[in-house]
Design a protein around this motif. Structure first.
Motif, PDB file in Angstrom:
ATOM      1  N   VAL A   1      51.124  48.292  47.390  1.00 15.52           N
ATOM      2  CA  VAL A   1      49.958  48.510  46.631  1.00 15.52           C
ATOM      3  C   VAL A   1      48.691  47.682  47.378  1.00 15.52           C
ATOM      4  O   VAL A   1      47.681  48.181  47.451  1.00 15.52           O
ATOM      5  CB  VAL A   1      49.737  48.019  44.979  1.00 15.52           C
ATOM      6  N   ASP A   2      49.021  46.217  47.694  1.00 14.03           N
ATOM      7  CA  ASP A   2      48.134  45.493  48.422  1.00 14.03           C
ATOM      8  C   ASP A   2      47.802  46.098  49.573  1.00 14.03           C
ATOM      9  O   ASP A   2      46.522  46.232  50.003  1.00 14.03           O
ATOM     10  CB  ASP A   2      48.459  43.995  48.261  1.00 14.03           C
TER      11      ASP A   2
ATOM     12  N   TRP B   1      47.411  49.251  50.263  1.00 19.52           N
ATOM     13  CA  TRP B   1      46.784  50.334  50.339  1.00 19.52           C
ATOM     14  C   TRP B   1      45.395  49.865  49.849  1.00 19.52           C
ATOM     15  O   TRP B   1      44.319  50.677  50.324  1.00 19.52           O
ATOM     16  CB  TRP B   1      47.336  51.262  49.168  1.00 19.52           C
ATOM     17  N   ILE B   2      45.220  49.078  49.068  1.00 21.46           N
ATOM     18  CA  ILE B   2      43.958  48.560  48.262  1.00 21.46           C
ATOM     19  C   ILE B   2      42.825  47.723  49.317  1.00 21.46           C
ATOM     20  O   ILE B   2      41.989  48.222  49.374  1.00 21.46           O
ATOM     21  CB  ILE B   2      44.055  47.886  46.893  1.00 21.46           C
ATOM     22  N   TYR B   3      43.699  46.715  49.805  1.00 19.46           N
ATOM     23  CA  TYR B   3      42.685  45.830  50.529  1.00 19.46           C
ATOM     24  C   TYR B   3      42.658  46.321  52.200  1.00 19.46           C
ATOM     25  O   TYR B   3      43.515  46.539  52.760  1.00 19.46           O
ATOM     26  CB  TYR B   3      43.293  44.403  50.759  1.00 19.46           C
ATOM     27  N   PRO B   4      41.535  46.074  52.781  1.00 18.89           N
ATOM     28  CA  PRO B   4      40.205  45.416  52.042  1.00 18.89           C
ATOM     29  C   PRO B   4      39.349  46.788  51.426  1.00 18.89           C
ATOM     30  O   PRO B   4      38.541  46.209  50.794  1.00 18.89           O
ATOM     31  CB  PRO B   4      39.472  44.724  53.290  1.00 18.89           C
ATOM     32  N   GLU B   5      39.531  47.847  51.797  1.00 17.25           N
ATOM     33  CA  GLU B   5      38.473  48.739  51.508  1.00 17.25           C
ATOM     34  C   GLU B   5      38.203  49.161  50.091  1.00 17.25           C
ATOM     35  O   GLU B   5      37.154  49.550  49.733  1.00 17.25           O
ATOM     36  CB  GLU B   5      38.752  50.031  52.220  1.00 17.25           C
ATOM     37  N   PHE B   6      39.380  49.036  49.336  1.00 21.57           N
ATOM     38  CA  PHE B   6      39.446  49.559  47.871  1.00 21.57           C
ATOM     39  C   PHE B   6      39.442  48.395  46.771  1.00 21.57           C
ATOM     40  O   PHE B   6      39.875  48.649  45.653  1.00 21.57           O
ATOM     41  CB  PHE B   6      40.439  50.765  47.491  1.00 21.57           C
ATOM     42  N   GLU B   7      38.990  47.302  47.330  1.00 19.56           N
ATOM     43  CA  GLU B   7      39.259  46.163  46.227  1.00 19.56           C
ATOM     44  C   GLU B   7      38.278  46.369  45.091  1.00 19.56           C
ATOM     45  O   GLU B   7      37.401  46.871  45.226  1.00 19.56           O
ATOM     46  CB  GLU B   7      39.159  44.710  47.067  1.00 19.56           C
ATOM     47  N   GLN B   8      38.912  45.846  43.853  1.00 16.71           N
ATOM     48  CA  GLN B   8      38.306  46.255  42.817  1.00 16.71           C
ATOM     49  C   GLN B   8      37.891  44.780  42.187  1.00 16.71           C
ATOM     50  O   GLN B   8      38.440  43.786  42.103  1.00 16.71           O
ATOM     51  CB  GLN B   8      39.044  46.889  41.845  1.00 16.71           C
ATOM     52  N   ASN B   9      36.669  44.762  41.375  1.00 14.37           N
ATOM     53  CA  ASN B   9      36.375  43.504  40.450  1.00 14.37           C
ATOM     54  C   ASN B   9      35.309  44.017  39.473  1.00 14.37           C
ATOM     55  O   ASN B   9      35.110  45.219  39.340  1.00 14.37           O
ATOM     56  CB  ASN B   9      35.705  42.305  41.503  1.00 14.37           C
ATOM     57  N   TRP B  10      34.965  43.047  38.780  1.00 14.40           N
ATOM     58  CA  TRP B  10      34.440  43.293  37.382  1.00 14.40           C
ATOM     59  C   TRP B  10      33.064  42.540  37.318  1.00 14.40           C
ATOM     60  O   TRP B  10      32.768  42.053  36.239  1.00 14.40           O
ATOM     61  CB  TRP B  10      35.197  42.999  36.097  1.00 14.40           C
TER      62      TRP B  10
ATOM     63  N   VAL C   1      45.361  52.665  42.848  1.00 18.06           N
ATOM     64  CA  VAL C   1      44.280  51.879  41.991  1.00 18.06           C
ATOM     65  C   VAL C   1      44.650  51.348  40.506  1.00 18.06           C
ATOM     66  O   VAL C   1      44.449  50.381  40.362  1.00 18.06           O
ATOM     67  CB  VAL C   1      43.147  52.713  42.244  1.00 18.06           C
ATOM     68  N   PHE C   2      45.236  52.353  39.973  1.00 18.34           N
ATOM     69  CA  PHE C   2      45.806  52.137  38.555  1.00 18.34           C
ATOM     70  C   PHE C   2      46.822  50.701  38.690  1.00 18.34           C
ATOM     71  O   PHE C   2      46.715  49.860  37.818  1.00 18.34           O
ATOM     72  CB  PHE C   2      46.480  53.199  37.948  1.00 18.34           C
ATOM     73  N   LEU C   3      47.828  51.047  39.577  1.00 19.44           N
ATOM     74  CA  LEU C   3      48.717  49.735  39.806  1.00 19.44           C
ATOM     75  C   LEU C   3      48.114  48.686  39.703  1.00 19.44           C
ATOM     76  O   LEU C   3      48.564  47.350  39.397  1.00 19.44           O
ATOM     77  CB  LEU C   3      49.958  50.208  40.855  1.00 19.44           C
ATOM     78  N   HIS C   4      46.803  48.551  40.740  1.00 17.19           N
ATOM     79  CA  HIS C   4      46.493  47.451  41.209  1.00 17.19           C
ATOM     80  C   HIS C   4      45.433  46.637  40.040  1.00 17.19           C
ATOM     81  O   HIS C   4      45.395  45.516  39.929  1.00 17.19           O
ATOM     82  CB  HIS C   4      45.411  47.946  42.355  1.00 17.19           C
TER      83      HIS C   4
ATOM     84  N   THR D   1      56.631  46.213  35.720  1.00 18.45           N
ATOM     85  CA  THR D   1      58.001  46.373  36.684  1.00 18.45           C
ATOM     86  C   THR D   1      57.422  46.973  37.998  1.00 18.45           C
ATOM     87  O   THR D   1      57.955  46.694  38.902  1.00 18.45           O
ATOM     88  CB  THR D   1      58.907  46.987  35.704  1.00 18.45           C
ATOM     89  N   LEU D   2      56.538  48.159  37.706  1.00 13.60           N
ATOM     90  CA  LEU D   2      56.300  48.827  38.944  1.00 13.60           C
ATOM     91  C   LEU D   2      55.465  47.899  39.879  1.00 13.60           C
ATOM     92  O   LEU D   2      55.664  47.956  41.249  1.00 13.60           O
ATOM     93  CB  LEU D   2      55.683  50.047  38.457  1.00 13.60           C
ATOM     94  N   THR D   3      54.575  47.066  39.215  1.00  8.47           N
ATOM     95  CA  THR D   3      53.863  46.494  40.205  1.00  8.47           C
ATOM     96  C   THR D   3      54.453  45.010  40.875  1.00  8.47           C
ATOM     97  O   THR D   3      54.203  44.595  42.100  1.00  8.47           O
ATOM     98  CB  THR D   3      52.359  45.775  39.399  1.00  8.47           C
ATOM     99  N   LYS D   4      55.633  44.508  40.167  1.00  8.97           N
ATOM    100  CA  LYS D   4      56.149  43.642  40.837  1.00  8.97           C
ATOM    101  C   LYS D   4      57.058  44.121  41.906  1.00  8.97           C
ATOM    102  O   LYS D   4      57.419  43.497  43.046  1.00  8.97           O
ATOM    103  CB  LYS D   4      57.149  42.853  39.585  1.00  8.97           C
TER     104      LYS D   4
END
Length: 222
Positions: free
Chosen positions: A41-42, A44-53, A23-26, A32-35
């Motif tokens: 990361v995607d 793991w996150i999608y679709p259940e843990f997607e974040q928005n603001w 989640v932190f990397l997302h 460099t790590l996210t690249k």
């Protein structure tokens, strides 16, 4: 017994650490790590843990969005019939009301799934990125699970489903000066989707027509 508990706690701790790291990397700025690990990361996150603001300014949500579904059922005489529209959001609202500890699923699953779908499709319901098919599959499986759980449809042979989103503007408070352009709801229909065994819970499709196991494709609304 103590060894089993210790192992369970260790596994839970490792899972929690991995999840927090993903989640932190997302949400972190590109680095460099996210690249290097963006795809992992995607996944793991999608679709259940997607974040928005969207909860925060400058563009907080100003409408309530209901998700409704209807199904095409196979009948005993070999025909088909279509159900009326069923308000899935109203079911969640009823489950949350007066519940001091509602589940995350009841509060957010439908809302986040619709956001995920709209963000990955254009106005003609064509995927605009790699996550388009994933969001469609996610919406389809949610619809099937919800419909299969309804007593009125228990045991029915659901062949296709269609969903629609119904945004309703939130009225301004009495002291507010901002007025919505319209108070009437709008309707955004999804395409009809054919249901396959892969969309059902394990074991739920054991007696289905083998032809329904073919890969899914989006169909035009009849």
């Amino acid at each position: 017994y103590q060894v089993g508990v210790a192992v369970a706690l260790a596994v839970t701790g490792v899972f929690a650490c991995v999840h927090l790291a993903m989640v932190f990397l997302h949400v972190a700025p590109s680095n460099t790590l996210t690249k290097q690990n963006g795809q992992a990361v995607d996944d793991w996150i999608y679709p259940e843990f997607e974040q928005n603001w969207k909860l925060f300014a400058p563009n907080p949500l100003q409408q309530n969005v209901s998700v409704e579904a209807r199904a095409e059922l196979a009948t005993a005489d070999g025909g088909r019939r279509t159900t009326g529209w069923i308000d899935l959001t109203a079911q969640d609202a009823e489950a949350v009301r007066h519940n001091p500890m509602p589940s995350h699923t009841q509060q957010n699953q439908l809302r986040r799934a619709v956001d995920f779908y709209f963000n990955s499709h254009n106005d003609e319901h064509r995927p605009n990125g790699l996550r388009g098919r994933l969001s469609e599959q996610y919406m389809r499986r949610i619809a099937v699970q919800r419909l299969d759980a309804l007593p009125s449809l228990g045991g029915s042979d659901v062949r296709r489903v269609q969903l629609r989103a119904v945004p309703r503007p939130v009225p301004a408070p009495r002291w507010g000066t901002e007025k919505p352009k319209t108070s009437a709801p709008t309707y955004r229909d999804f395409p009809w989707w054919r249901i396959t065994d892969a969309d059902r819970s394990p074991g739920a499709g054991a007696d289905r027509n083998p032809a329904d196991a073919a890969p899914n494709r989006t169909e035009e609304v009849r």
